[in-house]
Each structure stands twice: as structure tokens, then as C-alpha cells.
Design a protein around this motif. Structure first.
Motif, PDB file in Angstrom:
ATOM      1  N   GLN A  89      40.987  44.414  24.509  1.00 26.94           N
ATOM      2  CA  GLN A  89      41.454  43.086  24.746  1.00 26.94           C
ATOM      3  C   GLN A  89      40.974  42.752  26.057  1.00 26.94           C
ATOM      4  N   LEU A  91      41.937  39.604  29.036  1.00 28.35           N
ATOM      5  CA  LEU A  91      43.194  38.591  29.677  1.00 28.35           C
ATOM      6  C   LEU A  91      42.475  38.049  30.867  1.00 28.35           C
ATOM      7  N   ILE A 105      48.714  33.763  32.830  1.00 27.41           N
ATOM      8  CA  ILE A 105      48.154  34.888  32.087  1.00 27.41           C
ATOM      9  C   ILE A 105      47.439  34.059  30.818  1.00 27.41           C
ATOM     10  N   ARG A 106      46.267  34.297  30.643  1.00 29.29           N
ATOM     11  CA  ARG A 106      45.692  33.501  29.426  1.00 29.29           C
ATOM     12  C   ARG A 106      44.791  34.678  28.578  1.00 29.29           C
ATOM     13  N   GLN A 107      44.766  34.248  27.266  1.00 29.19           N
ATOM     14  CA  GLN A 107      43.799  34.937  26.470  1.00 29.19           C
ATOM     15  C   GLN A 107      43.038  33.843  25.842  1.00 29.19           C
TER      16      GLN A 107
END
Length: 154
Positions: A89, A91, A105-107
Motif C-alpha cells: 500500500q 499513502l 491522508i490520501r490513497q
């Protein structure tokens, strides 16, 4: 949604106490260094930063040995943006604006959460995240935010 209240341990320091589902966590920054640790009742993590690099690693301490959990990288030293990698993952932790202390906080392009002070002059903060992110990663994101706040206050 996970919501954590982050309370400064003292009036002048940059260490915090955070009530979590696993008990009280301590998030600590070393004096004069961009390193520190995260301490939970059952587990502890160290955060290292090689001098003059734009990288930080979160390492879990197991039987006296360190095992890497996550890595954060600051691609541009002039921006308050970090790219975090853990497992498969990724972020992004990024300031909402150059004039505010709030971070998103982004994905990819999806906003998963935010970290922000409870008021304009407060050092007490709230971390909100609307995704299944491990507690150690959430606390690492908060630690990175506090480190950037401290750099901005210097």
C-alpha cells in the motif's frame, strides 16, 4: 471511522499521549533530531532518519531486533508532503494549504482522513481516518505530522 484524540504530554514538548483500542500510546520525537519512537502497551516502534536524507523508516522492535514496517519519503524538501509505503500500500500525507496545520491522508486521489489541531492555537489534535489502516501506520502518520509541525515552528 477511526478517531484518535492526541494530547500533548507537556506544554512545551512535542511528545503526545493517545488513547487507542490497544491502550495508551506514546508518540515521541527526539530532541534536535527528526527521529523518535511510538510506544504501545505491547509493542514499540523506532523511527529512524539518516542524516540529510528525505526518508524515515518505522521499525518494530521484536526481541531486540528491528523489523521494517513502513517507509516515508519526502520527494520535495520545500513542500509539506510525504509518501508512505507499507507492504503493497501507498499513502500520501500532505498539508491542506501552505498556511494551515491540517494534513490530509490520501490513497491515490481518494481522501481517507485528516490530522488537524483542535483549534487555531491548540497543540491538541485529532486524527480521523475512514479506512482499515493498521494502528501503527496511523500513529506513524501522526508522528510525521508532528515532526513537520515542529520543523515549521523552528
Amino acid at each position: 471511522m477511526t478517531q484518535l484524540q492526541c494530547i500533548p504530554a507537556s506544554m512545551w514538548g512535542w511528545n503526545y499521549g493517545i488513547e487507542t483500542s490497544q491502550g495508551t500510546a506514546r508518540v515521541e520525537l527526539k530532541v534536535m533530531k527528526d527521529e523518535g519512537e511510538i510506544v504501545l502497551p505491547q509493542t514499540s516502534y523506532s523511527i529512524t532518519h539518516p542524516m540529510l536524507s528525505g526518508e524515515w523508516t518505522l521499525q518494530q522492535v521484536i526481541d531486540g531486533k528491528n523489523s521494517m514496517v513502513a517507509r516515508a519519503r519526502k520527494p520535495n524538501p520545500l513542500r509539506r508532503k510525504l509518501e508512505l509505503t507499507f507492504g503493497t500500500q501507498k499513502l500520501v500525507l500532505q498539508a491542506v494549504s501552505p498556511f494551515r496545520r491540517e494534513f490530509q491522508i490520501r490513497q491515490a486521489s481518494q481522501i481517507l482522513g485528516r490530522i488537524c489541531p483542535d483549534s487555531f492555537s491548540s497543540r491538541q489534535a485529532t486524527l480521523e481516518i475512514d479506512a482499515p489502516v493498521d494502528l501503527s501506520i496511523q500513529l506513524f502518520l501522526f508522528w510525521l505530522t508532528v515532526m513537520l509541525w515542529r520543523q515549521g515552528a523552528s
